[in-house]
Design a protein around this motif. Structure first.
Motif, PDB file in Angstrom:
ATOM      1  N   THR A  35       0.826  -1.205   0.000  1.00  0.00           N
ATOM      2  CA  THR A  35       0.000   0.000   0.000  1.00  0.00           C
ATOM      3  C   THR A  35       0.863   1.259   0.000  1.00  0.00           C
ATOM      4  OG1 THR A  35      -1.745  -1.164   1.184  1.00  0.00           O
ATOM      5  CG2 THR A  35      -1.802   1.236   1.256  1.00  0.00           C
ATOM      6  N   ALA A  39       1.022   4.094  -3.098  1.00  0.00           N
ATOM      7  CA  ALA A  39       0.275   5.298  -2.738  1.00  0.00           C
ATOM      8  C   ALA A  39       0.742   6.460  -3.595  1.00  0.00           C
ATOM      9  CB  ALA A  39       0.467   5.616  -1.261  1.00  0.00           C
ATOM     10  N   LEU A  44       1.979   6.683   3.442  1.00  0.00           N
ATOM     11  CA  LEU A  44       1.294   6.404   4.701  1.00  0.00           C
ATOM     12  C   LEU A  44       2.302   6.048   5.793  1.00  0.00           C
ATOM     13  CD1 LEU A  44      -1.625   4.199   3.346  1.00  0.00           C
ATOM     14  CD2 LEU A  44      -1.736   6.621   3.960  1.00  0.00           C
ATOM     15  N   GLY A  86      -6.545   4.242   5.142  1.00  0.00           N
ATOM     16  CA  GLY A  86      -6.107   4.455   3.775  1.00  0.00           C
ATOM     17  C   GLY A  86      -5.346   3.306   3.148  1.00  0.00           C
ATOM     18  N   TYR A  87      -5.209   2.192   3.841  1.00  0.00           N
ATOM     19  CA  TYR A  87      -4.511   1.053   3.264  1.00  0.00           C
ATOM     20  C   TYR A  87      -5.418   0.343   2.252  1.00  0.00           C
ATOM     21  CZ  TYR A  87      -1.027   1.588   6.951  1.00  0.00           C
ATOM     22  OH  TYR A  87      -0.046   2.078   7.769  1.00  0.00           O
ATOM     23  N   THR A 131     -13.966   5.098   2.138  1.00  0.00           N
ATOM     24  CA  THR A 131     -12.626   5.557   1.770  1.00  0.00           C
ATOM     25  C   THR A 131     -12.436   5.726   0.278  1.00  0.00           C
ATOM     26  OG1 THR A 131     -11.847   3.265   1.754  1.00  0.00           O
ATOM     27  CG2 THR A 131     -11.600   4.497   3.814  1.00  0.00           C
ATOM     28  N   THR A 132     -13.361   5.234  -0.544  1.00  0.00           N
ATOM     29  CA  THR A 132     -13.223   5.355  -1.995  1.00  0.00           C
ATOM     30  C   THR A 132     -13.882   6.645  -2.451  1.00  0.00           C
ATOM     31  OG1 THR A 132     -13.246   2.951  -2.248  1.00  0.00           O
ATOM     32  CG2 THR A 132     -13.672   4.258  -4.210  1.00  0.00           C
TER      33      THR A 132
END
Length: 395
Positions: A35, A39, A44, A86-87, A131-132
């Protein structure tokens, strides 16, 4: 996996569980780094994902077998938290939760399996939906993670059904073995009962006939009565010898036919002589070319003739009987008849097992059996026994 490694794994279940959890942690941590690598925005922070991954794997290691529902809840919450951070919820990152869902799916309660699968899929889908940002990313962030949960639940259910089927087959096979054992015991008891009945009933019937005839002749013909009484010990001694041989056979631990004290048709002259000592005149005739019989078939034929003559001695008013052996290409036909007299009464037939035993012997050899009054008077016993083929007789 070879049998050697399977045995080692069965002997060390905790070691296998630790190794599996460690491998799963490595994949989960790999999902965290994946992830961060893909990103597009600011990278992150790693430690929250690592902590949540370690927590999920620790729950699997400590409580997966004893509290699978609790472990599924903990791992689902950890994965949802990582999604909110956010992963990317890839199969690598979702590994602990998928393994927990698989463990729950192996439980026999199917309703619990699918309720938990739907709840976990809904939680993952909710995290992906929040989160999308764009609808075209919903397949990756929402549909794909939920589909993985449902697919693992389906696979676990399939494995559970296969295991239940294997257990059911094993139980069915065990029941069939028990039924077969009981059937063999019943058949053996019937065989023993037939042998003892034929041995005891025949000789005791002859001894009873001799004693009765001797008592009848004691006043009018004492010489004949004494001669008949002198032959009586021979009948009882023969009965004791055959009974001892039969009981000795039953005590053998082996089932070898060579140990069987099996009389055959070659002993018909001795049987005729014994019947004559009891006052029954028996004539024997043979038609066709005599053939070699197997020990079992030879014993069956002899016992049928013996029992038929015993019935004549006990129930018929006549003092004569005829035995005919008819050899054909495929069958040996035995016919035992007596002249007009009183056939076995219904009461006598219901109390005894002679006709039933003869029928069972004939049918067990694959033949046919008939017994009943003759049209011209008297009684007839007839049976046809299949002869062994040339290949069987020479083998």
């Amino acid at each position: 996996m070879s049998a050697r490694w399977k045995n080692r794994a069965a002997d060390r279940p905790y070691t296998v569980q630790v190794a599996t959890t460690g491998l799963l942690l490595a994949f989960t941590v790999g999902g965290v780094f994946l992830t961060r690598a893909v990103a597009a925005e600011e990278p992150l922070v790693l430690w929250p994902g690592l902590v949540l991954s370690v927590l999920a794997c620790a729950a699997l290691l400590l409580r997966r077998r004893s509290h699978p529902l609790l472990v599924l809840l903990v791992t689902t919450v950890c994965i949802m938290a990582e999604g909110f951070l956010g992963y990317l919820m890839t199969p690598l990152l979702m590994g602990p939760m998928l393994l927990a869902q698989y463990t729950v799916s192996l439980r026999p309660d199917r309703r619990t399996t699918w309720y938990t699968a739907l709840a976990a899929a809904a939680g993952i889908a909710l995290a992906g939906f929040i989160t999308t940002d764009f609808p075209h990313e919903w397949i990756i962030g929402l549909v794909n993670p939920a589909a993985w949960v449902l697919m693992v639940a389906s696979f676990g259910s399939y494995v559970r059904v296969r295991r239940e089927y294997a257990v059911a087959r094993a139980e069915h096979a065990a029941q069939e073995r028990d039924e077969e054992a009981r059937r063999r015991v019943i058949q053996e008891r019937m065989r023993i009962a037939r042998e003892l009945h034929d041995v005891v009933a025949h000789h005791l019937a002859l001894a009873n006939a001799q004693a009765g005839t001797a008592a009848h002749l004691a006043r009018t013909r004492p010489d004949q009565a004494i001669a008949m009484i002198e032959k009586l010990p021979e009948v009882t001694a023969a009965a004791l010898r055959e009974l001892k041989a039969t009981v000795g056979l039953l005590r053998q631990e082996t089932d070898s036919q060579e140990l069987a004290p099996a009389p055959g048709l070659d002993q018909l002259p001795q049987l005729v002589e014994t019947c004559a000592s009891a006052g029954l005149d028996v004539s024997v005739s043979t038609e066709g070319q005599p053939q070699a019989l197997t020990p079992g078939l030879d014993l069956t034929a002899y016992r049928i003739v013996q029992e038929a003559l015993t019935n004549v001695t006990k129930h018929a008013a006549t003092r004569s009987a005829r035995v005919r052996l008819d050899y054909t290409a495929h069958y040996l036909t035995l016919t035992i008849t007596n002249e007009a007299g009183s056939p076995p009464s219904a009461a006598a037939a219901s109390r005894g097992f002679g006709l039933l035993g003869m029928r069972e012997r004939a049918l067990s050899a694959g033949g046919t059996f008939h017994a009943g009054p003759r049209p011209g008077g008297g009684f007839e016993v007839a049976c046809a026994l299949p002869l062994p083929s040339s290949e069987e007789s020479t083998s």
